[in-house]
Design a protein around this motif. Structure first.
Motif, PDB file in Angstrom:
ATOM      1  N   ASP A  49      -6.151  10.958  -8.958  1.00 20.77           N
ATOM      2  CA  ASP A  49      -7.485  10.588  -8.486  1.00 20.77           C
ATOM      3  C   ASP A  49      -7.794  11.079  -7.077  1.00 20.77           C
ATOM      4  O   ASP A  49      -8.946  11.045  -6.656  1.00 20.77           O
ATOM      5  CB  ASP A  49      -7.638   9.066  -8.544  1.00 20.77           C
ATOM      6  N   GLY A  50      -6.787  11.505  -6.347  1.00 23.49           N
ATOM      7  CA  GLY A  50      -7.004  12.002  -4.993  1.00 23.49           C
ATOM      8  C   GLY A  50      -5.708  12.517  -4.405  1.00 23.49           C
ATOM      9  O   GLY A  50      -4.619  12.121  -4.833  1.00 23.49           O
ATOM     10  N   LEU A  51      -5.841  13.411  -3.428  1.00 24.17           N
ATOM     11  CA  LEU A  51      -4.675  13.987  -2.763  1.00 24.17           C
ATOM     12  C   LEU A  51      -4.793  13.821  -1.255  1.00 24.17           C
ATOM     13  O   LEU A  51      -5.873  14.014  -0.694  1.00 24.17           O
ATOM     14  CB  LEU A  51      -4.562  15.493  -3.055  1.00 24.17           C
ATOM     15  N   ILE A  52      -3.679  13.500  -0.630  1.00 19.62           N
ATOM     16  CA  ILE A  52      -3.595  13.491   0.824  1.00 19.62           C
ATOM     17  C   ILE A  52      -2.446  14.425   1.189  1.00 19.62           C
ATOM     18  O   ILE A  52      -1.276  14.130   0.931  1.00 19.62           O
ATOM     19  CB  ILE A  52      -3.394  12.074   1.379  1.00 19.62           C
ATOM     20  N   LEU A  53      -2.818  15.577   1.714  1.00 21.90           N
ATOM     21  CA  LEU A  53      -1.860  16.613   2.080  1.00 21.90           C
ATOM     22  C   LEU A  53      -1.552  16.477   3.567  1.00 21.90           C
ATOM     23  O   LEU A  53      -2.443  16.634   4.398  1.00 21.90           O
ATOM     24  CB  LEU A  53      -2.440  17.996   1.788  1.00 21.90           C
ATOM     25  N   VAL A 114      -9.782  15.494  -1.574  1.00 17.56           N
ATOM     26  CA  VAL A 114      -8.558  15.927  -0.896  1.00 17.56           C
ATOM     27  C   VAL A 114      -8.737  15.723   0.610  1.00 17.56           C
ATOM     28  O   VAL A 114      -9.743  16.140   1.174  1.00 17.56           O
ATOM     29  CB  VAL A 114      -8.243  17.413  -1.167  1.00 17.56           C
ATOM     30  N   THR A 115      -7.764  15.068   1.216  1.00 17.91           N
ATOM     31  CA  THR A 115      -7.712  14.936   2.671  1.00 17.91           C
ATOM     32  C   THR A 115      -6.500  15.713   3.159  1.00 17.91           C
ATOM     33  O   THR A 115      -5.412  15.575   2.606  1.00 17.91           O
ATOM     34  CB  THR A 115      -7.591  13.458   3.091  1.00 17.91           C
ATOM     35  N   VAL A 116      -6.724  16.524   4.180  1.00 25.93           N
ATOM     36  CA  VAL A 116      -5.638  17.292   4.790  1.00 25.93           C
ATOM     37  C   VAL A 116      -5.465  16.783   6.214  1.00 25.93           C
ATOM     38  O   VAL A 116      -6.413  16.773   6.996  1.00 25.93           O
ATOM     39  CB  VAL A 116      -5.941  18.799   4.809  1.00 25.93           C
ATOM     40  N   ARG A 164      -2.069   6.134   6.556  1.00 29.31           N
ATOM     41  CA  ARG A 164      -2.523   4.838   6.042  1.00 29.31           C
ATOM     42  C   ARG A 164      -4.048   4.786   5.992  1.00 29.31           C
ATOM     43  O   ARG A 164      -4.636   4.372   5.000  1.00 29.31           O
ATOM     44  CB  ARG A 164      -1.951   3.724   6.918  1.00 29.31           C
ATOM     45  N   SER A 165      -4.698   5.217   7.063  1.00 27.06           N
ATOM     46  CA  SER A 165      -6.168   5.220   7.108  1.00 27.06           C
ATOM     47  C   SER A 165      -6.763   6.130   6.046  1.00 27.06           C
ATOM     48  O   SER A 165      -7.768   5.796   5.420  1.00 27.06           O
ATOM     49  CB  SER A 165      -6.655   5.654   8.491  1.00 27.06           C
ATOM     50  N   ALA A 166      -6.145   7.297   5.840  1.00 27.80           N
ATOM     51  CA  ALA A 166      -6.644   8.231   4.828  1.00 27.80           C
ATOM     52  C   ALA A 166      -6.527   7.638   3.428  1.00 27.80           C
ATOM     53  O   ALA A 166      -7.426   7.801   2.604  1.00 27.80           O
ATOM     54  CB  ALA A 166      -5.886   9.553   4.928  1.00 27.80           C
ATOM     55  N   ILE A 167      -5.430   6.943   3.172  1.00 29.35           N
ATOM     56  CA  ILE A 167      -5.243   6.303   1.862  1.00 29.35           C
ATOM     57  C   ILE A 167      -6.317   5.237   1.650  1.00 29.35           C
ATOM     58  O   ILE A 167      -6.976   5.198   0.601  1.00 29.35           O
ATOM     59  CB  ILE A 167      -3.832   5.678   1.742  1.00 29.35           C
ATOM     60  N   ILE A 168      -6.495   4.389   2.634  1.00 26.75           N
ATOM     61  CA  ILE A 168      -7.489   3.309   2.520  1.00 26.75           C
ATOM     62  C   ILE A 168      -8.886   3.880   2.324  1.00 26.75           C
ATOM     63  O   ILE A 168      -9.651   3.417   1.470  1.00 26.75           O
ATOM     64  CB  ILE A 168      -7.419   2.379   3.756  1.00 26.75           C
ATOM     65  N   GLU A 169      -9.229   4.909   3.101  1.00 19.57           N
ATOM     66  CA  GLU A 169     -10.560   5.525   2.981  1.00 19.57           C
ATOM     67  C   GLU A 169     -10.770   6.115   1.599  1.00 19.57           C
ATOM     68  O   GLU A 169     -11.834   5.960   0.998  1.00 19.57           O
ATOM     69  CB  GLU A 169     -10.710   6.615   4.053  1.00 19.57           C
ATOM     70  N   MET A 170      -9.744   6.768   1.053  1.00 19.35           N
ATOM     71  CA  MET A 170      -9.873   7.377  -0.265  1.00 19.35           C
ATOM     72  C   MET A 170     -10.011   6.317  -1.347  1.00 19.35           C
ATOM     73  O   MET A 170     -10.822   6.456  -2.268  1.00 19.35           O
ATOM     74  CB  MET A 170      -8.690   8.298  -0.562  1.00 19.35           C
ATOM     75  N   ILE A 171      -9.267   5.231  -1.234  1.00 29.37           N
ATOM     76  CA  ILE A 171      -9.384   4.137  -2.194  1.00 29.37           C
ATOM     77  C   ILE A 171     -10.782   3.535  -2.151  1.00 29.37           C
ATOM     78  O   ILE A 171     -11.401   3.284  -3.188  1.00 29.37           O
ATOM     79  CB  ILE A 171      -8.312   3.045  -1.929  1.00 29.37           C
ATOM     80  N   GLU A 172     -11.294   3.321  -0.944  1.00 28.05           N
ATOM     81  CA  GLU A 172     -12.638   2.745  -0.805  1.00 28.05           C
ATOM     82  C   GLU A 172     -13.719   3.666  -1.374  1.00 28.05           C
ATOM     83  O   GLU A 172     -14.687   3.199  -1.965  1.00 28.05           O
ATOM     84  CB  GLU A 172     -12.913   2.411   0.658  1.00 28.05           C
ATOM     85  N   LYS A 173     -13.555   4.974  -1.225  1.00 35.56           N
ATOM     86  CA  LYS A 173     -14.522   5.918  -1.800  1.00 35.56           C
ATOM     87  C   LYS A 173     -14.491   5.885  -3.325  1.00 35.56           C
ATOM     88  O   LYS A 173     -15.496   6.152  -3.976  1.00 35.56           O
ATOM     89  CB  LYS A 173     -14.216   7.339  -1.320  1.00 35.56           C
ATOM     90  N   LYS A 174     -13.323   5.581  -3.893  1.00 35.73           N
ATOM     91  CA  LYS A 174     -13.173   5.556  -5.347  1.00 35.73           C
ATOM     92  C   LYS A 174     -13.790   4.317  -5.981  1.00 35.73           C
ATOM     93  O   LYS A 174     -13.993   4.261  -7.187  1.00 35.73           O
ATOM     94  CB  LYS A 174     -11.692   5.650  -5.734  1.00 35.73           C
TER      95      LYS A 174
END
Length: 175
Positions: A49-53, A114-116, A164-174
């Motif tokens: 559902d999403g990637l954090i590179l 995707v967040t890099v 951690r912030s990137a994960i939370i932001e991606m979850i909230e967008k989903k």
């Protein structure tokens, strides 16, 4: 045990993702883990559902020329002196440029966010890998680049709050 093939690594991780297919699967990959999770998203898009590179080594043209020490490490005359963890890593990284070239066309198939996260002072993975991500993720619904100029390669240990912030932001967008 090492596995230099990103396709094989992707296949090995598939059962884990299938087990949690009823929840959002946001994958985080640091360094060599970046191309591993990207390959999973290419091979099994229905499971990701999403990637954090994080400081990902993804551009084959930016792979450093390290044969001068990686090749001797593969020799039985030298390898017996080297810690197993180094040998495993060496075996996987030795073939990384070739593996990344095989993935070239697959980047277009990634449609998920995707967040890099990349450090500007990364001496192990060139910071321009983030630019590569922006160029090749042309069909992603959302690409976010987080470049921290004074950060090195060891983001998971030195700047875990970025991840951690990137994960939370991606979850909230989903949601």
């Amino acid at each position: 045990m090492s596995e230099p093939s990103l396709s094989e690594q992707s296949k090995l991780l598939r059962p884990l993702l299938e087990r949690f297919a009823d929840t959002p699967n946001i994958l985080v990959g640091h360094s060599l883990g970046g191309p591993v999770i990207a390959k999973i998203a290419m091979d099994f898009p229905e499971l990701v559902d999403g990637l954090i590179l994080v400081a990902p080594s993804i551009d084959p043209d930016l792979e450093p020329e390290e044969d001068w020490f990686r090749t001797p490490m593969r020799s039985p005359f030298i390898s017996w002196m080297i810690p197993t963890s180094f040998l495993v890593t060496n075996k996987e990284i030795y073939f990384l440029e070739e593996e990344l070239r095989k993935m070239t066309e697959g980047w277009q198939s990634i449609k998920i966010p995707v967040t890099v996260i990349q450090g500007g002072e990364d001496m192990l993975v060139h910071p321009a890998n983030a630019d590569f991500a922006e160029r090749v993720l042309i069909n992603s619904e959302d690409v976010e680049l987080i470049l921290k100029e004074e950060v090195n390669h060891f983001i998971p240990w030195n700047q875990p709050e970025l991840i951690r912030s990137a994960i939370i932001e991606m979850i909230e967008k989903k949601r």
